[in-house]
Design a protein around this motif. Structure first.
Motif, PDB file in Angstrom:
ATOM      1  N   ASP A  84       0.837  -1.198   0.000  1.00 35.87           N
ATOM      2  CA  ASP A  84       0.000   0.000   0.000  1.00 35.87           C
ATOM      3  C   ASP A  84       0.875   1.253   0.000  1.00 35.87           C
ATOM      4  O   ASP A  84       0.557   2.251  -0.655  1.00 35.87           O
ATOM      5  CB  ASP A  84      -0.919   0.009   1.224  1.00 35.87           C
ATOM      6  N   LEU A  85       1.981   1.190   0.744  1.00 33.88           N
ATOM      7  CA  LEU A  85       2.895   2.328   0.818  1.00 33.88           C
ATOM      8  C   LEU A  85       3.509   2.628  -0.547  1.00 33.88           C
ATOM      9  O   LEU A  85       3.604   3.786  -0.959  1.00 33.88           O
ATOM     10  CB  LEU A  85       3.997   2.027   1.841  1.00 33.88           C
ATOM     11  N   ARG A  86       3.902   1.583  -1.270  1.00 31.88           N
ATOM     12  CA  ARG A  86       4.533   1.773  -2.583  1.00 31.88           C
ATOM     13  C   ARG A  86       3.580   2.399  -3.595  1.00 31.88           C
ATOM     14  O   ARG A  86       4.024   3.051  -4.544  1.00 31.88           O
ATOM     15  CB  ARG A  86       5.030   0.429  -3.121  1.00 31.88           C
ATOM     16  N   LYS A  87       2.286   2.182  -3.390  1.00 27.98           N
ATOM     17  CA  LYS A  87       1.308   2.776  -4.299  1.00 27.98           C
ATOM     18  C   LYS A  87       1.088   4.256  -4.004  1.00 27.98           C
ATOM     19  O   LYS A  87       0.580   4.997  -4.843  1.00 27.98           O
ATOM     20  CB  LYS A  87      -0.017   2.015  -4.220  1.00 27.98           C
ATOM     21  N   LYS A  88       1.475   4.685  -2.815  1.00 30.78           N
ATOM     22  CA  LYS A  88       1.285   6.075  -2.414  1.00 30.78           C
ATOM     23  C   LYS A  88       2.558   6.906  -2.555  1.00 30.78           C
ATOM     24  O   LYS A  88       2.505   8.108  -2.811  1.00 30.78           O
ATOM     25  CB  LYS A  88       0.805   6.132  -0.960  1.00 30.78           C
TER      26      LYS A  88
END
Length: 270
Positions: A84-88
């Protein structure tokens, strides 16, 4: 005026009383900062001051010491799934170039933004939408003619553009860049500066470290000065990018010159 003094800014990273130790040595001490949407933030300080460690808190490769009066939240969560972090947030760290093995192509490096590993076999698993995104990034970053060249054979400027394309595969709202201008020649520096400012125009927020005043992005609107693991000052470029402040920061007498949104420094004789 500092952006965080204006109303209705949304915080995406919140540091409260953060301390970080590496090999039993305190690297960051009592960090209290909020990073907000709408800010393009320069982290500036001498070598060894803790700048890269600060950025690594954001990609969760380093964790702070936990205590009753401390907290660290990303997107209002103390725990966040790494995918999820990598998508943000898209990340670029200096050591990424060293992690790429011999034989890995530039194309493999970019698609690793989806898989997390530099492995050409993943290209067979890309969805149609992912392939389209990769093709668009290759075009946007001018990598068409070298896309299947071995990554290690490329110039520093080409490697940096490939890693930035990799960081953008999920179309993140935020880019975190550790020394993106390091070792670049004049032309590559100019091209990268121009392209990053285009991303800012597309509402991508950038947090970055650089030692070179000539590489400061003209659209930077917040500067955080770090020295010996602590935040020395936090304000706008007009407030902090000046001869007195930077002479104190780097312990050297310099004259800072600004021209049309670009900066440079000249050493002064003591």
């Amino acid at each position: 005026m500092r952006l965080d003094s204006q109303k209705k800014l949304t915080c995406w990273a919140d540091f409260k009383n953060i301390n970080v130790y590496i090999d039993q040595k305190e690297v960051l001490s009592n960090i209290n900062i909020s990073l907000n949407y709408g800010e393009n933030t320069l982290i500036l300080g001498p070598n060894g001051s803790g700048k890269s460690t600060f950025l690594k808190l954001l990609n969760r490769s380093i964790y702070p010491i936990s205590s009753d009066n401390s907290s660290f939240k990303l997107f209002k969560k103390e725990n966040i799934n790494i995918w999820d972090l990598r998508k943000k947030i898209g990340f670029l760290f200096k050591e990424m170039e060293q992690r790429v093995n011999i034989g890995v192509t530039l194309y493999d490096v970019i698609i690793s933004g989806f898989s997390g590993t530099f492995n050409s076999r993943y290209s067979k698993l890309l969805s149609k939408g992912e392939k389209t995104k990769i093709d668009n990034l290759i075009n946007e970053w001018g990598l068409n003619n070298i896309i299947f060249n071995e990554f290690k054979s490329l110039s520093d400027g080409q490697k940096r553009r490939a890693l930035l394309a990799r960081a953008l595969v999920y179309t993140p709202d935020i880019l975190v860049l550790d020394e993106p201008f390091c070792n670049l020649d004049i032309k590559s520096n100019f091209i990268l500066n121009r392209n990053l400012n285009k991303l800012i125009d597309q509402s991508i927020n950038i947090v970055y470290v650089t030692h070179n005043l000539e590489s400061i992005l003209p659209k930077t609107n917040r500067v955080i000065l770090i020295k010996e693991g602590t935040v020395l000052k936090d304000g706008s470029p007009n407030e902090l990018i000046n001869s007195k402040t930077l002479s104190d920061l780097f312990n050297i007498s310099i004259n800072v010159i600004e021209q049309k949104g670009y900066w440079r420094m000249v050493p002064l004789n003591n």
